[in-house]
Design a protein around this motif. Structure first.
Motif, mmCIF file in Angstrom:
data_model
loop_
_atom_site.group_PDB
_atom_site.id
_atom_site.type_symbol
_atom_site.label_atom_id
_atom_site.label_comp_id
_atom_site.label_asym_id
_atom_site.label_seq_id
_atom_site.Cartn_x
_atom_site.Cartn_y
_atom_site.Cartn_z
ATOM 1 N N ILE A 166 49.519 -0.185 -34.245
ATOM 2 C CA ILE A 166 48.070 -0.204 -34.042
ATOM 3 C C ILE A 166 47.463 0.651 -35.152
ATOM 4 O O ILE A 166 47.389 1.877 -35.037
ATOM 5 N N PRO A 167 47.055 0.017 -36.267
ATOM 6 C CA PRO A 167 46.478 0.790 -37.372
ATOM 7 C C PRO A 167 45.163 1.457 -36.963
ATOM 8 O O PRO A 167 44.441 0.955 -36.097
ATOM 9 N N ALA A 168 44.867 2.576 -37.578
ATOM 10 C CA ALA A 168 43.630 3.310 -37.290
ATOM 11 C C ALA A 168 42.419 2.414 -37.491
ATOM 12 O O ALA A 168 42.329 1.689 -38.487
ATOM 13 N N CYS A 201 29.739 11.430 -37.322
ATOM 14 C CA CYS A 201 31.046 12.076 -37.227
ATOM 15 C C CYS A 201 31.879 11.525 -36.076
ATOM 16 O O CYS A 201 33.033 11.877 -35.921
ATOM 17 N N GLU A 202 31.275 10.699 -35.235
ATOM 18 C CA GLU A 202 31.976 10.137 -34.092
ATOM 19 C C GLU A 202 33.229 9.404 -34.555
ATOM 20 O O GLU A 202 33.186 8.589 -35.454
ATOM 21 N N GLN A 203 34.346 9.717 -33.938
ATOM 22 C CA GLN A 203 35.592 9.096 -34.341
ATOM 23 C C GLN A 203 35.906 7.914 -33.437
ATOM 24 O O GLN A 203 35.592 7.929 -32.253
ATOM 25 N N ALA A 204 36.542 6.931 -34.033
ATOM 26 C CA ALA A 204 36.967 5.770 -33.244
ATOM 27 C C ALA A 204 37.954 6.249 -32.194
ATOM 28 O O ALA A 204 38.765 7.130 -32.440
ATOM 29 N N ILE A 236 43.492 -4.410 -28.173
ATOM 30 C CA ILE A 236 43.591 -2.970 -28.399
ATOM 31 C C ILE A 236 42.718 -2.624 -29.598
ATOM 32 O O ILE A 236 42.828 -3.253 -30.655
ATOM 33 N N LYS A 237 41.878 -1.624 -29.425
ATOM 34 C CA LYS A 237 41.054 -1.110 -30.525
ATOM 35 C C LYS A 237 41.648 0.212 -30.960
ATOM 36 O O LYS A 237 41.759 1.149 -30.160
ATOM 37 N N GLY A 238 42.074 0.263 -32.233
ATOM 38 C CA GLY A 238 42.710 1.460 -32.759
ATOM 39 C C GLY A 238 41.757 2.634 -32.847
ATOM 40 O O GLY A 238 40.557 2.468 -33.039
#
Length: 142
Positions: free
Chosen positions: A87-89, A17-20, A45-47
């Motif tokens: 910055i796309p998800a 369930c960990e979200q980016a 950048i990491k979205g």
């Protein structure tokens, strides 16, 4: 034993369930060869879980900054200012030589290669991220 198995299963479920999380890595600045010219900042950048946009980057070491992008157009390289950068998800957006970058104008004369300066990135979702950018001499890539 049963409670151990349940704990492991719960941990595995929560890990899934960990979200980016929105983040910035590998920040560096190429200093100008001539002090009156601008430098350039680069980073990755990491979205995060939701899409956002980079609205701007600031640093106390520079009077002014601008988002820019280099492109090949009509057989020539052109540089154009950018209002923002999507910055796309869950995606990665690189700011690198020959592509997107941040121009740093009127860099403080105290700034020297080998040191670091803070960069503050502001996003449309209201988040700001501050990173330390390594200072590199003109022509030095890594």
């Amino acid at each position: 034993m049963r409670s151990f198995v349940m704990a492991v299963m719960a941990a595995v479920t929560l890990a899934g369930c960990e979200q980016a999380q929105l983040g910035v890595d590998d920040a560096w600045v190429r200093l100008p060869a001539v002090s009156s010219r601008p430098g350039a900042a680069y980073f990755t950048i990491k979205g995060g879980a939701d899409a956002t946009s980079l609205l701007g980057v600031s640093s106390p070491a520079a009077v002014r900054t601008e988002l820019h992008e280099m492109k090949h157009e009509g057989g020539m390289m052109t540089m154009t200012p950018l209002k923002d950068v999507a910055i796309p998800a869950g995606s990665t957006v690189k700011f690198e030589p020959g592509g997107k970058h941040v121009m740093l104008y009127d860099i403080s004369p105290e700034v020297r290669a080998g040191g670091k300066i803070p960069l503050r990135l502001a996003f449309a979702n209201g988040k700001t991220i501050e990173v330390e950018a390594e200072l590199r001499a003109p022509g030095q890539e890594k």
